[in-house]
Motif scaffolding. Structure first.
Motif, mmCIF file in Angstrom:
data_model
loop_
_atom_site.group_PDB
_atom_site.id
_atom_site.type_symbol
_atom_site.label_atom_id
_atom_site.label_comp_id
_atom_site.label_asym_id
_atom_site.label_seq_id
_atom_site.Cartn_x
_atom_site.Cartn_y
_atom_site.Cartn_z
ATOM 1 N N ILE A 197 0.820 -1.204 0.000
ATOM 2 C CA ILE A 197 0.000 0.000 0.000
ATOM 3 C C ILE A 197 0.859 1.262 0.000
ATOM 4 C CG2 ILE A 197 -0.195 0.180 2.522
ATOM 5 C CD1 ILE A 197 -3.143 1.009 2.076
ATOM 6 N N THR A 198 0.370 2.280 -0.692
ATOM 7 C CA THR A 198 0.948 3.622 -0.676
ATOM 8 C C THR A 198 -0.113 4.570 -0.158
ATOM 9 O OG1 THR A 198 2.445 3.180 -2.535
ATOM 10 C CG2 THR A 198 1.905 5.478 -2.081
ATOM 11 N N GLY A 199 0.121 5.139 1.009
ATOM 12 C CA GLY A 199 -0.844 6.069 1.577
ATOM 13 C C GLY A 199 -0.902 7.373 0.796
ATOM 14 N N GLY A 200 -2.066 8.029 0.813
ATOM 15 C CA GLY A 200 -2.244 9.250 0.045
ATOM 16 C C GLY A 200 -2.743 10.410 0.868
ATOM 17 N N PHE A 201 -3.765 11.085 0.363
ATOM 18 C CA PHE A 201 -4.323 12.281 0.982
ATOM 19 C C PHE A 201 -5.845 12.190 1.018
ATOM 20 C CE2 PHE A 201 -0.263 13.788 -0.559
ATOM 21 C CZ PHE A 201 0.141 14.718 0.384
ATOM 22 N N ALA A 208 3.925 2.040 -10.926
ATOM 23 C CA ALA A 208 4.533 1.846 -9.607
ATOM 24 C C ALA A 208 4.397 3.137 -8.809
ATOM 25 C CB ALA A 208 5.994 1.448 -9.754
ATOM 26 N N ILE A 209 3.319 3.245 -8.058
ATOM 27 C CA ILE A 209 2.997 4.487 -7.349
ATOM 28 C C ILE A 209 3.735 4.505 -6.015
ATOM 29 C CG2 ILE A 209 1.143 5.873 -6.349
ATOM 30 C CD1 ILE A 209 -0.737 4.446 -8.400
ATOM 31 N N ALA A 210 4.715 5.399 -5.912
ATOM 32 C CA ALA A 210 5.538 5.491 -4.711
ATOM 33 C C ALA A 210 4.955 6.456 -3.684
ATOM 34 C CB ALA A 210 6.961 5.924 -5.069
ATOM 35 N N SER A 211 4.301 7.523 -4.163
ATOM 36 C CA SER A 211 3.731 8.527 -3.269
ATOM 37 C C SER A 211 2.618 9.275 -3.989
ATOM 38 C CB SER A 211 4.791 9.549 -2.825
ATOM 39 O OG SER A 211 5.739 9.013 -1.951
ATOM 40 N N PHE A 212 1.791 9.938 -3.192
ATOM 41 C CA PHE A 212 0.864 10.937 -3.696
ATOM 42 C C PHE A 212 1.472 12.317 -3.448
ATOM 43 C CE2 PHE A 212 -1.811 7.318 -3.359
ATOM 44 C CZ PHE A 212 -2.971 7.537 -4.087
ATOM 45 N N ALA A 213 0.955 13.311 -4.160
ATOM 46 C CA ALA A 213 1.342 14.696 -3.921
ATOM 47 C C ALA A 213 0.104 15.559 -4.056
ATOM 48 C CB ALA A 213 2.425 15.143 -4.898
ATOM 49 N N GLN A 214 0.200 16.775 -3.520
ATOM 50 C CA GLN A 214 -0.941 17.681 -3.485
ATOM 51 C C GLN A 214 -0.467 19.078 -3.859
ATOM 52 O OE1 GLN A 214 -2.607 18.507 0.495
ATOM 53 N NE2 GLN A 214 -4.594 17.909 -0.320
ATOM 54 N N ASP A 215 -1.208 19.761 -4.752
ATOM 55 C CA ASP A 215 -0.805 21.119 -5.111
ATOM 56 C C ASP A 215 -1.539 22.140 -4.252
ATOM 57 O OD1 ASP A 215 -3.372 21.493 -6.194
ATOM 58 O OD2 ASP A 215 -2.716 21.239 -8.270
ATOM 59 N N LYS A 216 -1.299 23.421 -4.530
ATOM 60 C CA LYS A 216 -1.848 24.470 -3.686
ATOM 61 C C LYS A 216 -3.368 24.534 -3.739
ATOM 62 C CE LYS A 216 -1.217 28.039 -7.243
ATOM 63 N NZ LYS A 216 -0.513 29.323 -7.553
ATOM 64 N N TYR A 237 -1.833 14.210 -7.126
ATOM 65 C CA TYR A 237 -0.920 13.683 -8.134
ATOM 66 C C TYR A 237 -0.349 12.347 -7.645
ATOM 67 C CZ TYR A 237 -1.067 18.506 -9.811
ATOM 68 O OH TYR A 237 -1.495 19.723 -10.276
ATOM 69 N N LEU A 238 0.174 11.582 -8.596
ATOM 70 C CA LEU A 238 0.839 10.321 -8.310
ATOM 71 C C LEU A 238 2.306 10.449 -8.691
ATOM 72 C CD1 LEU A 238 -1.817 7.921 -9.893
ATOM 73 C CD2 LEU A 238 -1.642 8.616 -7.483
ATOM 74 N N VAL A 239 3.185 10.193 -7.728
ATOM 75 C CA VAL A 239 4.624 10.182 -7.978
ATOM 76 C C VAL A 239 5.010 8.723 -8.166
ATOM 77 C CG1 VAL A 239 6.895 10.795 -7.077
ATOM 78 C CG2 VAL A 239 4.904 12.227 -6.537
ATOM 79 N N THR A 240 5.594 8.398 -9.315
ATOM 80 C CA THR A 240 5.783 7.000 -9.668
ATOM 81 C C THR A 240 7.250 6.656 -9.913
ATOM 82 O OG1 THR A 240 5.664 7.144 -12.087
ATOM 83 C CG2 THR A 240 3.576 7.192 -10.872
#
Length: 415
Positions: free
Chosen positions: A339-343, A388-396, A401-404
């Motif tokens: 699992i990759t946790g997100g937001f 291969a989703i390593a992390s999520f990201a969030q903009d202002k 987003y998905l960081v892969t």
């Protein structure tokens, strides 16, 4: 995340490095799939009471199963082993990109022609073991970053093997590597399960996610040992020169390490606070059968290694569930392996997702959403990216987003 082997032809536990068969295929852009793309068996943990909560949103429209896609966002930002993208407070048109090797780049999110620059290089501090899960794993900005320039990093170091949490200071577009002040070092017996998530809560304290120290099955019993820092969510006050223990931490007055906020985790791989409710949501990597989503509360025991997800692990049957906080949701290894946790989504472009916690699987590329407002509702599979989703990201704006590990960053959009 995790690195173990099994008797199946395709290992079900792949490390971030892709050193096992499934992970290697993912880094090459080939998904290791299991189950159906449209009928996921991700479940609500059955031990949770089906009581409505008032902290989330009431949805007029339910998110459509398979109704979302990953759209290439920043074609100029293609780096190997990207682990995070974090917008810069006070300059949210730019973000910092973390790569596992110890490099942090400053990049524009609005101008494709602007070349990324090196913000910080700590490659000389990172343990040199390319076959494992170690590296530069986390970053958090101080809440007064625009005026102080202070930020925090989490990385793996060697001789002896340990996890390091440091504070540094930036001046404009670059950080001063000589400003590093080590705040906390945690001895690490094995090269996997290193956690690495960092974030400041609304209370002003720094939260840290620590894995159980590695190997398989938590051989040292760190998850349930409140006198160990491994297998925990830690919470510390870094407002002074070093760090202190918040006085309301559950073991601040004894019974365990004062830094411990919650325990019973195997490898919390990414967490985030809901900006509306301030609840902490975590993706905790399982052993070989179940991945779980946790809503973390102070003093909570999340079960590892008594349970894996919502199921007995040690012993395999008849385990004592008394005092354990069950996961909000889980999924089995027919759907993925890590699992990759997100937001929690609080953007405006897709209002039907408001109040949903998004999370993914690194091995299959699936992305789910589970509402934070009703504990009886099941997760919805939003998409299957095959990445291969390593992390999520969030903009202002709160868009996600998905960081892969496919060397790209993708925006989550409706189909």
């Amino acid at each position: 995340m995790n690195s173990t082997t099994h008797h199946t032809k395709v290992p079900l536990r792949a490390s971030l490095l892709g050193v096992l068969a499934c992970g290697a295929a993912l880094v090459a852009g080939v998904a290791c799939r299991g189950g159906s793309d449209t009928s996921p068996t991700a479940t609500v943990a059955p031990r949770l009471p089906a009581t409505a909560r008032t902290t989330g949103a009431t949805h007029a429209v339910t998110p459509a199963v398979g109704g979302y896609a990953a759209q290439a966002a920043f074609p100029q930002l293609k780096f190997g082993e990207m682990l995070a993208m974090v917008t810069i407070p006070g300059d949210e048109d730019h973000a910092l990109l973390l790569t596992k090797d110890g490099t942090i780049r400053r990049a524009s999110l609005t101008d494709d022609a602007e070349a990324p620059t090196i913000f910080l290089d700590v490659r000389d501090r990172i343990i040199k073991d390319p076959g494992q899960e170690e590296g530069l794993l986390g970053l958090a900005f101080a809440q007064d970053y625009p005026s102080s320039g202070k930020f925090y990093i989490y990385y793996s170091a060697g001789n002896p093997r340990r996890q390091v949490i440091s504070r540094l200071v930036a001046h404009g577009a670059t950080a001063d590597v000589s400003s590093e002040q080590v705040l906390l070092e945690i001895a690490d017996p094995f090269p996997n399960h290193n956690g690495g998530a960092m974030a400041f809560g609304a209370d002003g304290y720094l939260y840290l996610g620590e894995g159980d120290g590695g190997s398989q099955g938590d051989p040292s019993g760190n998850g349930q040992n409140t006198n160990a820092l491994l297998g925990k969510i830690l919470r510390i006050d870094v407002s002074g020169d070093g760090y202190t223990i918040p006085p309301d931490n559950p073991f601040a007055s004894g019974g365990g390490r004062g830094e411990v906020y919650a325990y019973g985790f195997r490898n919390p791989w990414r967490f985030a606070f809901d900006p509306k409710t301030h609840e902490l949501w975590v993706g905790d990597v399982g052993q070989n059968k179940w991945e779980e989503v946790d809503r973390v509360v102070k003093g909570g025991n999340y079960g590892w290694n008594i349970t894996e997800g919502n199921h007995c692990y040690k012993p395999a049957t008849g385990c004592n569930l008394q005092g354990l906080t069950p996961p909000r949701a889980e999924y089995g290894h027919d759907l993925g392996c890590s699992i990759t946790g997100g937001f929690v989504y609080r953007g405006t472009a897709m209002p039907e997702l408001d109040g949903y916690y998004l999370y993914a699987d690194y091995c299959s590329g699936r992305v789910w959403g589970v509402t934070t407002g009703d504990d009886s509702s099941a997760p919805v599979q939003l998409m299957n990216t095959g990445k291969a989703i390593a992390s999520f990201a969030q903009d202002k704006s709160g868009e996600l987003y998905l960081v892969t590990f496919n060397n790209e960053i993708d925006r989550i959009v409706r189909k």
